[in-house]
Design an enzyme around this catalytic site. Structure first.
Site, PDB file in Angstrom:
ATOM      1  N   GLY A 277       0.849  -1.199   0.000  1.00 39.24           N
ATOM      2  CA  GLY A 277       0.000   0.000   0.000  1.00 39.24           C
ATOM      3  C   GLY A 277       0.877   1.237   0.000  1.00 39.24           C
ATOM      4  O   GLY A 277       0.954   1.985  -0.964  1.00 39.24           O
ATOM      5  N   CYS A 346      -7.598  22.769  18.146  1.00 41.99           N
ATOM      6  CA  CYS A 346      -7.430  23.171  19.538  1.00 41.99           C
ATOM      7  C   CYS A 346      -6.833  22.093  20.422  1.00 41.99           C
ATOM      8  O   CYS A 346      -7.454  21.669  21.406  1.00 41.99           O
ATOM      9  CB  CYS A 346      -8.776  23.587  20.099  1.00 41.99           C
ATOM     10  SG  CYS A 346      -9.514  24.822  19.057  1.00 41.99           S
TER      11      CYS A 346
END
Ligand code: LLP
Length: 421
Positions: A277, A346
Site C-alpha cells: 500500500g 485546539c
C-alpha cells in the site's frame, strides 16, 4: 523517486505547478501523481517477474476511485479490508476475481457481499470467522476460496502501532496451530483452502523480518502439503517501507524484496500475491497547505498552517516525520530558521513538526508535506468541523479534482435533530 520536483523555482506535480492547483481548488488539498503511482506499481510487478504473481494494492493506503482505476488499468488487483472498500474497488471497475478480502473482523454482511459479488479469496484470521464464511457460502450455494493468515511471531521492527506479526498482536492464527486450523478448514464443505497468508507489519525498513517470516511460510507450505492440503497460493502481505527523509538509510527496494521472495519461496511453485500500500501511494502524494500566521512565541516561533491533524494525522498518531517544503523554492544559501509547524486545531497534539528548519516564510505562502499519499486522506476526519480536504490527481500536464471539498451545509445537514428538541 517521485514526480514532485522544483522547476524554475516552483514546485511542480508532474507538469503542473502546485500553485496553479492551489489557486484552482483552495488549500489545503492532497495531490497525487499518476506517473509515480504507476512507477511504484511497476517496480513490484517487475520485481516478481518470472513468477506467477498478482500485486494486490492495499487500498486502505489511498482509496480514491481515480487512484484505484489508475492502478487497476495497469493490472493491479486490490486488497480490501471492509465492505466499503470492496464496493469502492468494484465501483472503480476491479473484477471480483482480483479482489482479496483481508481483515480480522469481517462481518457476515461483508462476507455475503463479497461472496455474492465475486472474490479472489478471503484471508481468514480465526476459526469463528471460518465457520461464518462456510455457513454463508453453503447458504448461497458457492464455494469460498480461502487462505489462513498465520501469525509467524516475528518482530517487524517498526512502530508498535503498525507491527502485526508478533504473537501478542490480534492478527492471524498462531503458526504453531496451523495444522489443526487447516484440518478444520478442510472439513468445512463451503470452503476451498488454496493457500497461506502472512503480513507482519507496515513501514518495514529491513528485509530480515520478511526473511524470517517467509522461511516459516515455506516450511509451513511443505508441512501442510504433506498433510494433504493443496497449497498453491501464498499471500505475503505488504509493508515495505518508504524513505520519509532524504537521509542515506533508505529502506530496501522492491527489486531486493522480490529477490528475497523468489529465494525463500520460489522453489514451492506457488502463485505469489503481495499487498503493498504505502510504497505505491506514499511518495505519489503530497499535502499542500498555506501559512496562515507566523507567530513569535516564548523562545520559539510557530508556523500556523491551514492544514491540521484532522487532515494528516500521522505526525500526531505515530510521531511520523514528513518532509515539509516551501512550494516556492528557497533561494540557494538562504538562511533557515527553526519553527514549530502546527495546525489550527485546539490541541497541542496538532503539531506536524517541532523546531524544523525552514526558509523564511510569510502568511499566504504555500508549503507541501511530502510522502503524504499513503494513510493521509484516508485517515482524515472532520474534527473541529473542518471539511475533508479535496483530492486532486495529476497526469502529465492535466489535473482533475477527484474528491471535492464538501460545503459547510453538506456537513451540517448530515446531522438530524430528534423530534423532542
Ligand atoms: N496487508 C495488510 C493485511 C495490512 O494490514 C496492511 C496495512 C497492508 C497490507 C499494507 O501495508 P503497507 O504496504 O501499506 O505498509 N496508518 C498507518 C499504517 C497502517 C497499516 C495497516 N495495514 C500509517 O500511517 O503508518
Amino acid at each position: 523517486m517521485d514526480h514532485f520536483l522544483y522547476r524554475d523555482g516552483a514546485l511542480f506535480a508532474e507538469d503542473v505547478p502546485v500553485s496553479e492547483i492551489a489557486a484552482a481548488v483552495g488549500t489545503p488539498f492532497y495531490v497525487y501523481s499518476t506517473a509515480t503511482l504507476l512507477r511504484h506499481f511497476k517496480l513490484f510487478d517487475d520485481a516478481l517477474d518470472g513468477t506467477d504473481h498478482l500485486v494486490c494494492y492495499a487500498m486502505k493506503a489511498a482509496s480514491n476511485q481515480a487512484i484505484l482505476k489508475t492502478l487497476a488499468q495497469a493490472g493491479a488487483g486490490m486488497d480490501v479490508v471492509s465492505g466499503g472498500e470492496y464496493l469502492r474497488a468494484k465501483a472503480a471497475g476491479v473484477p471480483g476475481d482480483k479482489i482479496v478480502f483481508s481483515g480480522v473482523g469481517k462481518t457476515a454482511d461483508e462476507i455475503r457481499m463479497a461472496l455474492s459479488g465475486g472474490i479472489r479469496q478471503f484471508n481468514v484470521e480465526s476459526e469463528p470467522e471460518m465457520e461464518v464464511i462456510n455457513a454463508i457460502a453453503l447458504e448461497l450455494g458457492v464455494i469460498a476460496p480461502i487462505t489462513v493468515r498465520v501469525n509467524p511471531d516475528v518482530d517487524a521492527r517498526t512502530h508498535a502501532k503498525i507491527a502485526t506479526g508478533k504473537s501478542e498482536n490480534k492478527f492471524g492464527i498462531p503458526i504453531a496451530r496451523a495444522s489443526e486450523v487447516y484440518a478444520h478448514a478442510a472439513s468445512l464443505p463451503g470452503l476451498e483452502v488454496i493457500g497461506i497468508d502472512v503480513h507482519i507489519g507496515s513501514q518495514l525498513t529491513e528485509l530480515e523480518p520478511y526473511e524470517l517470516a517467509y522461511k516459516k511460510v515455506a516450511e509451513l507450505t511443505e508441512r501442510l502439503r504433506s498433510e494433504g492440503h493443496n497449497i498453491r497460493r501464498l499471500d505475503l502481505g505488504g509493508g515495505l517501507g518508504i524513505p520519509y527523509t532524504r537521509s542515506n538509510n533508505a529502506p530496501p527496494l522492491p527489486i531486493e524484496y522480490g529477490a528475497l521472495v523468489k529465494r525463500t519461496l520460489g522453489h514451492l511453485g506457488c502463485e505469489i500475491e503481495i499487498e503493498p500500500g504505502r510504497l505505491i501511494a506514499g511518495n505519489a502524494g503530497i499535502m499542500v497547505s498555506k501559512v496562515i500566521y507566523v507567530k513569535s512565541g516564548e523562545g520559539r516561533d510557530f508556523l500556523i498552517l491551514d492544514g491540521a491533524m484532522n487532515d494528516l494525522i500521522r505526525p500526531a498518531m505515530y510521531e511520523a516525520y514528513h518532509d515539509i517544503v516551501a512550494v516556492q523554492e528557497p533561494v540557494a544559501g538562504v538562511e533557515q530558521r527553526p519553527y514549530d509547524i502546527v495546525g489550527p486545531v485546539c490541541e497541542s497534539g496538532d503539531t506536524f513538526a517541532k523546531q524544523r528548519n525552514m526558509p523564511p516564510l510569510r502568511s499566504g505562502d504555500l508549503v507541501a508535506f511530502r510522502s503524504a499519499g499513503a494513510y493521509g486522506a484516508v485517515m482524515s476526519s472532520e474534527y473541529n468541523t473542518r471539511p475533508l480536504i479535496p483530492e486532486v490527481l495529476v497526469n502529465g500536464d492535466q489535473f482533475a479534482v477527484i474528491r471535492e471539498r464538501p460545503s459547510f451545509d453538506e456537513i451540517i445537514n448530515r446531522d438530524t435533530i430528534p423530534s423532542w428538541l
